[in-house]
Design an enzyme around this catalytic site. Sequence first.
Site, mmCIF file in Angstrom:
data_model
loop_
_atom_site.group_PDB
_atom_site.id
_atom_site.type_symbol
_atom_site.label_atom_id
_atom_site.label_comp_id
_atom_site.label_asym_id
_atom_site.label_seq_id
_atom_site.Cartn_x
_atom_site.Cartn_y
_atom_site.Cartn_z
ATOM 1 N N GLU A 2 50.361 32.520 43.851
ATOM 2 C CA GLU A 2 49.999 32.366 42.447
ATOM 3 C C GLU A 2 49.615 30.911 42.190
ATOM 4 O OE1 GLU A 2 52.941 32.288 39.160
ATOM 5 O OE2 GLU A 2 51.944 34.094 38.441
ATOM 6 N N TYR B 118 44.134 31.334 35.321
ATOM 7 C CA TYR B 118 45.223 31.979 36.063
ATOM 8 C C TYR B 118 44.635 32.637 37.300
ATOM 9 C CZ TYR B 118 48.864 35.068 37.600
ATOM 10 O OH TYR B 118 49.796 35.682 38.387
#
Length: 399
Positions: free
Chosen positions: A197, A109
């Site tokens: 992101e 992530y």
Amino acid sequence: MDIHEYQAKEVLAGFGVAVPTGALAYSPEQAAYRARELGGERWVVKAQVHAGGRGKAGGVKVCTSDSEINDVCETMFGMKLVTHQTGPEGKGVYRVYVEAAVPIAREIYLGFVLDRTTQRVMIVASAEGGMEIEEISAEKPESIVRAEVEPAVGLREFQCRQIAFKLGIEPGLTQQLVRTLQGAYRAFTELDATMVEINPLVVTDDNRIIALDAKMTFDDNALFRHPQIAELRDKSQEDPRESRAADRGLSYVGLDGNIGCIVNGAGLAMATMDTIKLAGGEPANFLDIGGGATPERVAKAFRLVLSDKNVQAILVNIFAGINRCDWVAEGVVQALKEVEVEVPVIVRLAGTNVEEGQKILAKSGLPIIRARTLNEAAERAVGAWRNDLSQGVTVRAVS
Ligand code: GDP
Ligand code: MN
């Protein structure tokens, strides 16, 4: 402003971030054709909507043949994809992105956000990629790596190496991660993003680091500096009430309640919503009509609030500082004559020339419910809405 995954990937690739090869399609036939052009034997078909969580909702499918791509696309196109980020109404799928499938060894992530407390860009990373960050912070908070960027010097290489080390990236791949982090950071700052992101950022079986998914949000107030980004806007992904408002220079956020709010000033709009809730009601929207509440703006605001079919009462709350209550009252009266309003209208005016304003409302002959204080206004709005419901009829403000 949000953009699509394929757009974010193109933007990031321009800053040196590695992305899979892919192509956009607007129909099932085109998707199958794109896959043949890309070559290979496995493809991933990805619904392009402004929301994450597509994988779990059926918006990301791995396919191994033309006909499978065709079948997957037949259901994907035109569907309303409902993910945990879209709300129950979902988001329409009108474009799909077809990518050559990537063999994943591990998922990471990676996020860049603006941390308001430190007033810096914060990098958030975790070795637990693929999961949403909310899940990671609930279930594996210890896996989260954070790093702040000192704005005067930018993201330094040693910081990137530290992040790589904490994520357990093999030393041989560190340089690829450094490139990814620095590229994404430059994209964030140079394009006035508020969020980048990459989830997941993957390490492939053949040791490449690739952004498998990408999301970017931009600061609306800086879009004028980046026309090439502003062009990426896709109104089909926005709340139609909100885009209509934005196009008219009003600041509007649609909500689920039934008391419409027309207020000048963002702080007062927030306070109005709070007071409605305190009185037992639910606001239908946040709306700041801005400083100069001219009759035209008030009329626009009424039209906008009424375009929401859930609205059963409207509360107008104006504080006139530079403005004058008598002008605003004229505006409300003119607006009510112009726009057909079939729900109770409650008006609270305060500030300069409030007495004159009240007189104008009283003399207009319109069934406007007046209130002196915000509390009173909220209570009357909630009362009018309840009454309305119990009687099952609407009070006509204009016949
Ligand atoms: P999201 O659910 O909207 O965040 O969509 P993602 O693009 O992140 O895709 C969801 C998941 O699908 C990823 O976490 C991967 O596990 C999987 N996925 C996406 N692309 C590929 C690919 O090229 N190869 C493989 N094997 N899995 C993929
Ligand atoms: Mn994702």
